[in-house]
Design a protein around this motif. Sequence first.
Motif, PDB file in Angstrom:
ATOM      1  N   HIS A 174       0.823  -1.217   0.000  1.00 53.40           N
ATOM      2  CA  HIS A 174       0.000   0.000   0.000  1.00 53.40           C
ATOM      3  C   HIS A 174       0.858   1.268   0.000  1.00 53.40           C
ATOM      4  CE1 HIS A 174      -4.015  -1.867   1.545  1.00 53.40           C
ATOM      5  NE2 HIS A 174      -4.050  -1.663   0.245  1.00 53.40           N
ATOM      6  N   ILE A 175       0.337   2.289  -0.682  1.00 50.84           N
ATOM      7  CA  ILE A 175       1.092   3.524  -0.892  1.00 50.84           C
ATOM      8  C   ILE A 175       1.457   4.225   0.423  1.00 50.84           C
ATOM      9  CG2 ILE A 175       0.727   5.906  -1.744  1.00 50.84           C
ATOM     10  CD1 ILE A 175       1.787   3.935  -3.839  1.00 50.84           C
ATOM     11  N   ASP A 176       0.589   4.098   1.444  1.00 55.39           N
ATOM     12  CA  ASP A 176       0.935   4.747   2.719  1.00 55.39           C
ATOM     13  C   ASP A 176       2.050   3.992   3.448  1.00 55.39           C
ATOM     14  OD1 ASP A 176      -1.009   2.738   3.190  1.00 55.39           O
ATOM     15  OD2 ASP A 176      -1.575   3.616   5.110  1.00 55.39           O
ATOM     16  N   HIS A 177       2.547   2.901   2.818  1.00 56.50           N
ATOM     17  CA  HIS A 177       3.708   2.176   3.346  1.00 56.50           C
ATOM     18  C   HIS A 177       4.874   2.145   2.353  1.00 56.50           C
ATOM     19  CE1 HIS A 177       1.685   0.408   6.968  1.00 56.50           C
ATOM     20  NE2 HIS A 177       0.660   0.848   6.271  1.00 56.50           N
ATOM     21  N   THR A 178       4.632   2.548   1.091  1.00 57.15           N
ATOM     22  CA  THR A 178       5.681   2.453   0.062  1.00 57.15           C
ATOM     23  C   THR A 178       5.808   3.712  -0.811  1.00 57.15           C
ATOM     24  OG1 THR A 178       4.119   1.596  -1.593  1.00 57.15           O
ATOM     25  CG2 THR A 178       5.237  -0.025  -0.195  1.00 57.15           C
ATOM     26  N   GLY A 179       4.804   4.583  -0.757  1.00 56.69           N
ATOM     27  CA  GLY A 179       4.699   5.641  -1.765  1.00 56.69           C
ATOM     28  C   GLY A 179       5.733   6.743  -1.701  1.00 56.69           C
ATOM     29  N   TYR A 180       6.585   6.733  -0.655  1.00 56.95           N
ATOM     30  CA  TYR A 180       7.646   7.742  -0.600  1.00 56.95           C
ATOM     31  C   TYR A 180       8.938   7.218  -1.241  1.00 56.95           C
ATOM     32  CZ  TYR A 180      10.442  11.591   1.343  1.00 56.95           C
ATOM     33  OH  TYR A 180      11.261  12.688   1.496  1.00 56.95           O
ATOM     34  N   LEU A 181       8.975   5.913  -1.581  1.00 52.86           N
ATOM     35  CA  LEU A 181      10.219   5.314  -2.105  1.00 52.86           C
ATOM     36  C   LEU A 181      10.824   6.061  -3.295  1.00 52.86           C
ATOM     37  CD1 LEU A 181       9.413   1.490  -1.796  1.00 52.86           C
ATOM     38  CD2 LEU A 181      11.347   2.662  -0.710  1.00 52.86           C
ATOM     39  N   PRO A 182      10.011   6.439  -4.315  1.00 49.46           N
ATOM     40  CA  PRO A 182      10.617   7.131  -5.456  1.00 49.46           C
ATOM     41  C   PRO A 182      11.317   8.439  -5.042  1.00 49.46           C
ATOM     42  CG  PRO A 182       8.432   6.352  -6.031  1.00 49.46           C
ATOM     43  CD  PRO A 182       8.579   6.161  -4.541  1.00 49.46           C
ATOM     44  N   ARG A 183      10.727   9.125  -4.063  1.00 46.64           N
ATOM     45  CA  ARG A 183      11.324  10.374  -3.581  1.00 46.64           C
ATOM     46  C   ARG A 183      12.622  10.075  -2.816  1.00 46.64           C
ATOM     47  NH1 ARG A 183      10.071  16.047  -4.256  1.00 46.64           N
ATOM     48  NH2 ARG A 183      10.970  17.093  -2.470  1.00 46.64           N
ATOM     49  N   LEU A 184      12.583   9.019  -1.978  1.00 44.37           N
ATOM     50  CA  LEU A 184      13.765   8.650  -1.192  1.00 44.37           C
ATOM     51  C   LEU A 184      14.940   8.318  -2.116  1.00 44.37           C
ATOM     52  CD1 LEU A 184      14.239   8.077   1.971  1.00 44.37           C
ATOM     53  CD2 LEU A 184      14.311   5.672   1.275  1.00 44.37           C
ATOM     54  N   VAL A 185      14.625   7.604  -3.205  1.00 44.88           N
ATOM     55  CA  VAL A 185      15.663   7.219  -4.165  1.00 44.88           C
ATOM     56  C   VAL A 185      16.175   8.465  -4.891  1.00 44.88           C
ATOM     57  CG1 VAL A 185      16.034   5.982  -6.345  1.00 44.88           C
ATOM     58  CG2 VAL A 185      14.914   4.826  -4.404  1.00 44.88           C
ATOM     59  N   ARG A 186      15.254   9.328  -5.272  1.00 47.04           N
ATOM     60  CA  ARG A 186      15.661  10.556  -5.963  1.00 47.04           C
ATOM     61  C   ARG A 186      16.563  11.414  -5.078  1.00 47.04           C
ATOM     62  NH1 ARG A 186      11.452  14.629  -8.724  1.00 47.04           N
ATOM     63  NH2 ARG A 186      11.594  15.939  -6.880  1.00 47.04           N
ATOM     64  N   GLU A 187      16.312  11.365  -3.765  1.00 46.62           N
ATOM     65  CA  GLU A 187      17.112  12.174  -2.828  1.00 46.62           C
ATOM     66  C   GLU A 187      18.385  11.472  -2.385  1.00 46.62           C
ATOM     67  OE1 GLU A 187      16.073  15.452  -1.888  1.00 46.62           O
ATOM     68  OE2 GLU A 187      14.646  15.055  -3.505  1.00 46.62           O
ATOM     69  N   GLY A 188      18.692  10.300  -2.966  1.00 42.11           N
ATOM     70  CA  GLY A 188      20.001   9.714  -2.712  1.00 42.11           C
ATOM     71  C   GLY A 188      20.057   8.319  -2.131  1.00 42.11           C
ATOM     72  N   PHE A 189      18.926   7.699  -1.796  1.00 45.54           N
ATOM     73  CA  PHE A 189      18.987   6.334  -1.274  1.00 45.54           C
ATOM     74  C   PHE A 189      19.329   5.370  -2.409  1.00 45.54           C
ATOM     75  CE2 PHE A 189      16.655   2.261  -0.688  1.00 45.54           C
ATOM     76  CZ  PHE A 189      17.466   1.738   0.299  1.00 45.54           C
ATOM     77  N   SER A 190      20.382   4.567  -2.244  1.00 44.20           N
ATOM     78  CA  SER A 190      20.793   3.691  -3.346  1.00 44.20           C
ATOM     79  C   SER A 190      20.893   2.226  -2.927  1.00 44.20           C
ATOM     80  CB  SER A 190      22.150   4.162  -3.894  1.00 44.20           C
ATOM     81  OG  SER A 190      23.119   4.096  -2.858  1.00 44.20           O
ATOM     82  N   GLY A 191      20.391   1.883  -1.724  1.00 48.12           N
ATOM     83  CA  GLY A 191      20.504   0.506  -1.245  1.00 48.12           C
ATOM     84  C   GLY A 191      19.362  -0.377  -1.722  1.00 48.12           C
ATOM     85  N   PRO A 192      19.396  -1.668  -1.298  1.00 48.28           N
ATOM     86  CA  PRO A 192      18.318  -2.585  -1.669  1.00 48.28           C
ATOM     87  C   PRO A 192      17.001  -2.280  -0.939  1.00 48.28           C
ATOM     88  CG  PRO A 192      20.222  -3.774  -0.761  1.00 48.28           C
ATOM     89  CD  PRO A 192      20.436  -2.323  -0.496  1.00 48.28           C
ATOM     90  N   ILE A 193      15.884  -2.543  -1.622  1.00 43.64           N
ATOM     91  CA  ILE A 193      14.548  -2.462  -1.029  1.00 43.64           C
ATOM     92  C   ILE A 193      14.030  -3.894  -0.952  1.00 43.64           C
ATOM     93  CG2 ILE A 193      12.185  -1.595  -1.344  1.00 43.64           C
ATOM     94  CD1 ILE A 193      13.535   0.675  -3.117  1.00 43.64           C
ATOM     95  N   TYR A 194      13.907  -4.414   0.274  1.00 46.53           N
ATOM     96  CA  TYR A 194      13.519  -5.815   0.445  1.00 46.53           C
ATOM     97  C   TYR A 194      12.018  -5.967   0.631  1.00 46.53           C
ATOM     98  CZ  TYR A 194      18.482  -6.759   1.177  1.00 46.53           C
ATOM     99  OH  TYR A 194      19.837  -6.876   1.020  1.00 46.53           O
ATOM    100  N   ALA A 195      11.446  -6.903  -0.165  1.00 50.67           N
ATOM    101  CA  ALA A 195      10.014  -7.204  -0.063  1.00 50.67           C
ATOM    102  C   ALA A 195       9.795  -8.578  -0.659  1.00 50.67           C
ATOM    103  CB  ALA A 195       9.206  -6.174  -0.847  1.00 50.67           C
ATOM    104  N   ASN A 196       8.704  -9.246  -0.316  1.00 50.93           N
ATOM    105  CA  ASN A 196       8.440 -10.534  -0.957  1.00 50.93           C
ATOM    106  C   ASN A 196       7.964 -10.312  -2.393  1.00 50.93           C
ATOM    107  OD1 ASN A 196       5.563 -10.191  -0.887  1.00 50.93           O
ATOM    108  ND2 ASN A 196       5.580 -10.864   1.244  1.00 50.93           N
TER     109      ASN A 196
END
Length: 467
Positions: free
Chosen positions: A64-86
């Motif tokens: 759900h977006i209220d648990h994942t929807g900030y990811l694109p912004r986080l990556v754009r702002e410099g997060f480059s590690g793995p995102i773990y999910a099933n």
Amino acid sequence: MAKITFLGAAGTVTGSKYLIEASGKRLLVDCGLFQGPKELTQRNWDKFQIDPATIDWVLLTHAHIDHTGYLPRLVREGFSGPIYANAATHELCELLLLDSAHLQEEDAQFAARKGYSTHKPPLPLYTVEDAQAALKQFRDIPRADVFVVSPEFSVRPHDAGHILGSSWLELTITENGKKTLVVFSGDLGRYDQPILKDPEPPSRADFLLCESTYGDRDHGTASVPEELAEVINRVAKRGGMIVIPAFAVGRTQTLMYYLRELIKAQRIPQLPVYVDSPMAISVTDIYARHREDHDLDFTRQEQQGNQDPLNLREVHMTRTVQDSKNINDVVSPCIIISASGMATGGRILHHLAKRLPDSRSAVLLVGYQAEGTNGRALQDGAQYLRIFGEEVPVRAEIVTLDQLSAHAGRSELLRWLSGFSAPPRQTFLVHGEPIALEALRGGIATRFHWPVVVPAYLQTVDLDAKP
Ligand SMILES: [Zn+2]
């Protein structure tokens, strides 16, 4: 010393983000978007509290977006590690994050045309390219086995029964030879529901983060098919439309399941059903690929030559914008299911703008409606709704059918919590509005006598390991 910082879903329902730090490493559990009133959504635009480049990993409970929807912004702002999910969560995120990015871009374009944005020129929070970049960082983890993130962190996911792929997590933090077990409830689903399995019971935790969405109330006990049939028959008889804002993932499938059963049993007329969500067909495919989470009988259906046990004979899946617009021309009773579930954006807004002024029609609210959303305004009896900068009069009947919720009600939360064989040393209540948080805190105190706190936004708490 290990510590946790509450970067979202603290004192509110959206924006789930919990930062865990141990031995100089940083793990972010969930990375959700704030939704609802402006003072919350403004946080999506604020500079992130820590440099995203210093986060080592992200771990997700569900799509759900209220648990994942900030990811694109986080990556754009410099997060480059793995995102773990099933795998199921990963596949759902491919749909949801791209959709969210489309909505962000559309909103910005629309605001630019209408000139009502606070940003000049209006900018999207993130773009489709940002979402694609984030998706490249996804790494699949097992559905139920222990997964070792690093020497400091290992995680064991359990079925949460909320949406396909949803998990609650047992996170073991190892620091200086000491182990601390933190349980994240994620969003918990319901017991004895069609399609999804029951939430697995927990056993132990040093620290617990528990969601509280429905901490103050239970869902109605009326039977869903009964109520659904009653509303549909009533509205169809007076020549109205039934408009249902629903998340494309989960709720739409459940609705289609019930509608199919009702039509089969001839308890409702065979009305046209429009699933106006380009995502719905793709989501059903994902259900077919991930049978570990549900008990839909795809095999029997396939033997009968039916690819899709959720499909309805009269269902119209609309992929294109033109198909969607054509629904506006439908004048005889029909059922329109469209996203978003809280009517905060997406194609549902066009259907609401068209149908709300018609007193014969009905809007059926089937999920949680957060404060500040159009869905909540309708629930609270708003006379007008502001859609695309215009005042739309609300003359349609507004019906809430919250038994269809994907969230555990108060009794179900307490039932899940009763699985712990010993009290957690500290329980943090998150993901709830203030009334729900306080009510659940009271319920836990009375029933279990556990120490419970409601953390504040941006609060940091030490998770000192047992000596
Ligand atoms: Zn959820």
